[in-house]
Design a protein around this motif. Structure first.
Motif, PDB file in Angstrom:
ATOM      1  N   ASN A  54     -15.194   7.626  60.992  1.00 42.61           N
ATOM      2  CA  ASN A  54     -15.887   8.321  62.088  1.00 42.61           C
ATOM      3  C   ASN A  54     -15.335   7.956  63.464  1.00 42.61           C
ATOM      4  O   ASN A  54     -16.082   7.817  64.436  1.00 42.61           O
ATOM      5  CB  ASN A  54     -17.394   8.027  62.043  1.00 42.61           C
ATOM      6  N   ALA A  55     -14.036   7.823  63.545  1.00 43.94           N
ATOM      7  CA  ALA A  55     -13.412   7.401  64.801  1.00 43.94           C
ATOM      8  C   ALA A  55     -13.244   8.567  65.769  1.00 43.94           C
ATOM      9  O   ALA A  55     -13.237   9.738  65.385  1.00 43.94           O
ATOM     10  CB  ALA A  55     -12.057   6.773  64.520  1.00 43.94           C
ATOM     11  N   VAL A  56     -13.084   8.209  67.041  1.00 44.17           N
ATOM     12  CA  VAL A  56     -12.657   9.160  68.059  1.00 44.17           C
ATOM     13  C   VAL A  56     -11.168   8.940  68.290  1.00 44.17           C
ATOM     14  O   VAL A  56     -10.736   7.810  68.544  1.00 44.17           O
ATOM     15  CB  VAL A  56     -13.429   8.968  69.379  1.00 44.17           C
ATOM     16  N   LEU A  57     -10.397   9.997  68.159  1.00 39.72           N
ATOM     17  CA  LEU A  57      -8.953   9.937  68.375  1.00 39.72           C
ATOM     18  C   LEU A  57      -8.659  10.163  69.858  1.00 39.72           C
ATOM     19  O   LEU A  57      -8.961  11.221  70.401  1.00 39.72           O
ATOM     20  CB  LEU A  57      -8.252  10.995  67.524  1.00 39.72           C
ATOM     21  N   PHE A  58      -8.088   9.157  70.516  1.00 38.57           N
ATOM     22  CA  PHE A  58      -7.711   9.260  71.920  1.00 38.57           C
ATOM     23  C   PHE A  58      -6.229   9.589  72.015  1.00 38.57           C
ATOM     24  O   PHE A  58      -5.392   8.813  71.529  1.00 38.57           O
ATOM     25  CB  PHE A  58      -7.984   7.948  72.651  1.00 38.57           C
ATOM     26  N   ILE A  59      -5.899  10.710  72.637  1.00 39.39           N
ATOM     27  CA  ILE A  59      -4.502  11.098  72.804  1.00 39.39           C
ATOM     28  C   ILE A  59      -4.213  11.377  74.284  1.00 39.39           C
ATOM     29  O   ILE A  59      -5.122  11.653  75.062  1.00 39.39           O
ATOM     30  CB  ILE A  59      -4.126  12.328  71.945  1.00 39.39           C
ATOM     31  N   ARG A  92      -2.487   4.742  76.534  1.00 42.89           N
ATOM     32  CA  ARG A  92      -1.612   3.751  75.883  1.00 42.89           C
ATOM     33  C   ARG A  92      -1.856   2.341  76.408  1.00 42.89           C
ATOM     34  O   ARG A  92      -1.803   1.365  75.650  1.00 42.89           O
ATOM     35  CB  ARG A  92      -0.144   4.145  76.106  1.00 42.89           C
ATOM     36  N   LEU A  93      -2.101   2.212  77.705  1.00 40.91           N
ATOM     37  CA  LEU A  93      -2.239   0.895  78.339  1.00 40.91           C
ATOM     38  C   LEU A  93      -3.650   0.321  78.273  1.00 40.91           C
ATOM     39  O   LEU A  93      -3.876  -0.778  78.783  1.00 40.91           O
ATOM     40  CB  LEU A  93      -1.804   0.992  79.811  1.00 40.91           C
ATOM     41  N   TRP A  94      -4.565   1.027  77.668  1.00 39.18           N
ATOM     42  CA  TRP A  94      -5.959   0.577  77.592  1.00 39.18           C
ATOM     43  C   TRP A  94      -6.067  -0.526  76.540  1.00 39.18           C
ATOM     44  O   TRP A  94      -6.371  -0.300  75.383  1.00 39.18           O
ATOM     45  CB  TRP A  94      -6.854   1.755  77.257  1.00 39.18           C
ATOM     46  N   LYS A  95      -5.813  -1.758  76.977  1.00 45.49           N
ATOM     47  CA  LYS A  95      -5.725  -2.898  76.056  1.00 45.49           C
ATOM     48  C   LYS A  95      -7.042  -3.199  75.353  1.00 45.49           C
ATOM     49  O   LYS A  95      -7.052  -3.643  74.202  1.00 45.49           O
ATOM     50  CB  LYS A  95      -5.251  -4.138  76.816  1.00 45.49           C
ATOM     51  N   ASN A  96      -8.145  -2.995  76.038  1.00 39.54           N
ATOM     52  CA  ASN A  96      -9.458  -3.340  75.475  1.00 39.54           C
ATOM     53  C   ASN A  96     -10.238  -2.119  75.010  1.00 39.54           C
ATOM     54  O   ASN A  96     -11.465  -2.128  75.005  1.00 39.54           O
ATOM     55  CB  ASN A  96     -10.280  -4.107  76.525  1.00 39.54           C
ATOM     56  N   ILE A  97      -9.527  -1.083  74.610  1.00 37.55           N
ATOM     57  CA  ILE A  97     -10.194   0.172  74.280  1.00 37.55           C
ATOM     58  C   ILE A  97     -11.220   0.020  73.156  1.00 37.55           C
ATOM     59  O   ILE A  97     -12.303   0.597  73.210  1.00 37.55           O
ATOM     60  CB  ILE A  97      -9.161   1.278  73.938  1.00 37.55           C
ATOM     61  N   GLU A  98     -10.901  -0.782  72.152  1.00 36.42           N
ATOM     62  CA  GLU A  98     -11.831  -0.939  71.030  1.00 36.42           C
ATOM     63  C   GLU A  98     -13.129  -1.597  71.492  1.00 36.42           C
ATOM     64  O   GLU A  98     -14.228  -1.157  71.129  1.00 36.42           O
ATOM     65  CB  GLU A  98     -11.178  -1.745  69.909  1.00 36.42           C
ATOM     66  N   LYS A  99     -12.997  -2.642  72.306  1.00 36.91           N
ATOM     67  CA  LYS A  99     -14.173  -3.336  72.834  1.00 36.91           C
ATOM     68  C   LYS A  99     -14.917  -2.459  73.833  1.00 36.91           C
ATOM     69  O   LYS A  99     -16.155  -2.352  73.788  1.00 36.91           O
ATOM     70  CB  LYS A  99     -13.740  -4.628  73.511  1.00 36.91           C
ATOM     71  N   ASP A 100     -14.168  -1.820  74.732  1.00 35.92           N
ATOM     72  CA  ASP A 100     -14.794  -1.027  75.794  1.00 35.92           C
ATOM     73  C   ASP A 100     -15.520   0.204  75.252  1.00 35.92           C
ATOM     74  O   ASP A 100     -16.514   0.642  75.841  1.00 35.92           O
ATOM     75  CB  ASP A 100     -13.738  -0.577  76.813  1.00 35.92           C
ATOM     76  N   MET A 101     -15.022   0.765  74.153  1.00 33.13           N
ATOM     77  CA  MET A 101     -15.626   1.982  73.621  1.00 33.13           C
ATOM     78  C   MET A 101     -16.664   1.721  72.538  1.00 33.13           C
ATOM     79  O   MET A 101     -17.292   2.656  72.048  1.00 33.13           O
ATOM     80  CB  MET A 101     -14.539   2.913  73.065  1.00 33.13           C
ATOM     81  N   ALA A 102     -16.843   0.467  72.133  1.00 38.96           N
ATOM     82  CA  ALA A 102     -17.854   0.150  71.124  1.00 38.96           C
ATOM     83  C   ALA A 102     -19.226   0.663  71.589  1.00 38.96           C
ATOM     84  O   ALA A 102     -19.538   0.605  72.786  1.00 38.96           O
ATOM     85  CB  ALA A 102     -17.898  -1.360  70.899  1.00 38.96           C
ATOM     86  N   PRO A 103     -20.021   1.212  70.676  1.00 41.18           N
ATOM     87  CA  PRO A 103     -19.896   1.180  69.216  1.00 41.18           C
ATOM     88  C   PRO A 103     -19.070   2.320  68.607  1.00 41.18           C
ATOM     89  O   PRO A 103     -19.095   2.510  67.387  1.00 41.18           O
ATOM     90  CB  PRO A 103     -21.354   1.299  68.769  1.00 41.18           C
ATOM     91  N   TYR A 104     -18.345   3.078  69.435  1.00 39.31           N
ATOM     92  CA  TYR A 104     -17.548   4.180  68.896  1.00 39.31           C
ATOM     93  C   TYR A 104     -16.187   3.658  68.431  1.00 39.31           C
ATOM     94  O   TYR A 104     -15.399   3.157  69.246  1.00 39.31           O
ATOM     95  CB  TYR A 104     -17.346   5.267  69.961  1.00 39.31           C
ATOM     96  N   PRO A 105     -15.868   3.755  67.148  1.00 39.99           N
ATOM     97  CA  PRO A 105     -14.542   3.346  66.666  1.00 39.99           C
ATOM     98  C   PRO A 105     -13.479   4.279  67.249  1.00 39.99           C
ATOM     99  O   PRO A 105     -13.747   5.464  67.504  1.00 39.99           O
ATOM    100  CB  PRO A 105     -14.632   3.516  65.143  1.00 39.99           C
TER     101      PRO A 105
END
Length: 226
Positions: free
Chosen positions: A48-53, A59-72
């Motif tokens: 159930n992830a969101v695909l970021f393109i 590309r440079l969003w180093k903390n994207i997983e943490k910042d976008m939680a709870p959205y995978p």
């Protein structure tokens, strides 16, 4: 005669394809796309992830997983992407993945250069990318993240703002197509971009900037995806 007419029509359609039109100029990004394809082979997509393109801000969003939680998330940004090359590579970037939604950020088609596209051309390219995604993903929400106001491109902000407005209006006419407006969050009391949200190039974001971005993006996700 009928078969000949159908063949000629298919040739005309193919030759006029927006993807084909930009293939030559998009070639310089081929190594970057191949790197993304290599990641596809070794990384397992979250459920159930969101695909970021899109471009380098993705590309440079180093903390994207943490910042976008709870959205995978699935992170597939590259270089200084423009719609004129993304439209060529959308199929290769998107189709390998199963996802809940797609988020798109592309901000380089209007930058103050002689090769800039007009706001209406940017809208047309966005429609082309949307069409390619929709071929195999009929109902998943597609989010366009507004082009951010930046000091490095402040001289063309009126044109960028117009492109944002055109895309926003278009999104309102389509099912499962959403525009994430971020303009107000990035402008200070003087009406200009807030310095602390950007690194020294006045274009790419600091973590404070990404915090603002994540808040705006997740707010829209909360309305649509929950």
């Amino acid at each position: 005669m009928k078969k000949i007419a159908v063949f000629l029509l298919s040739v005309i359609v193919f030759s006029c394809s927006p993807t084909r039109k930009y293939e030559k100029t998009a070639k310089s990004w081929e190594p970057e796309i191949q790197k993304l394809e290599a990641k596809d082979k070794i990384e397992k997509d979250p459920e159930n992830a969101v695909l970021f393109i899109g471009s380098s801000s993705i590309r440079l969003w180093k903390n994207i997983e943490k910042d976008m939680a709870p959205y995978p998330v699935i992170q597939r940004g590259y270089g200084g992407a423009k719609f004129t090359d993304l439209i060529v590579f959308t199929k290769r970037i998107v189709e390998p993945h199963k996802f809940r939604a797609v988020a798109i950020f592309v901000a380089n088609d209007i930058s103050g250069s002689k090769d800039d596209k007009t706001p209406r051309e940017v809208l047309g390219l966005f429609k082309g990318v949307e069409k390619i995604i929709r071929k195999k993903n009929k109902n998943q929400p597609i989010f366009f993240i507004a082009i951010t106001p930046t000091m490095s491109r402040w001289q063309v902000w009126p044109q960028i703002r117009e492109a944002n407005a055109l895309i926003e209006s278009y999104c309102k006419t389509k099912k499962n197509l959403f525009f994430i407006n971020t303009e107000a969050a990035y402008l200070g009391a003087d009406g200009k971009p807030i310095d602390e949200y950007f690194i020294s190039d006045k274009l790419h974001q600091t973590q404070k900037g990404y915090d603002v971005w994540a808040k705006a993006i997740k707010s829209e996700f909360d309305q649509v995806l929950k």
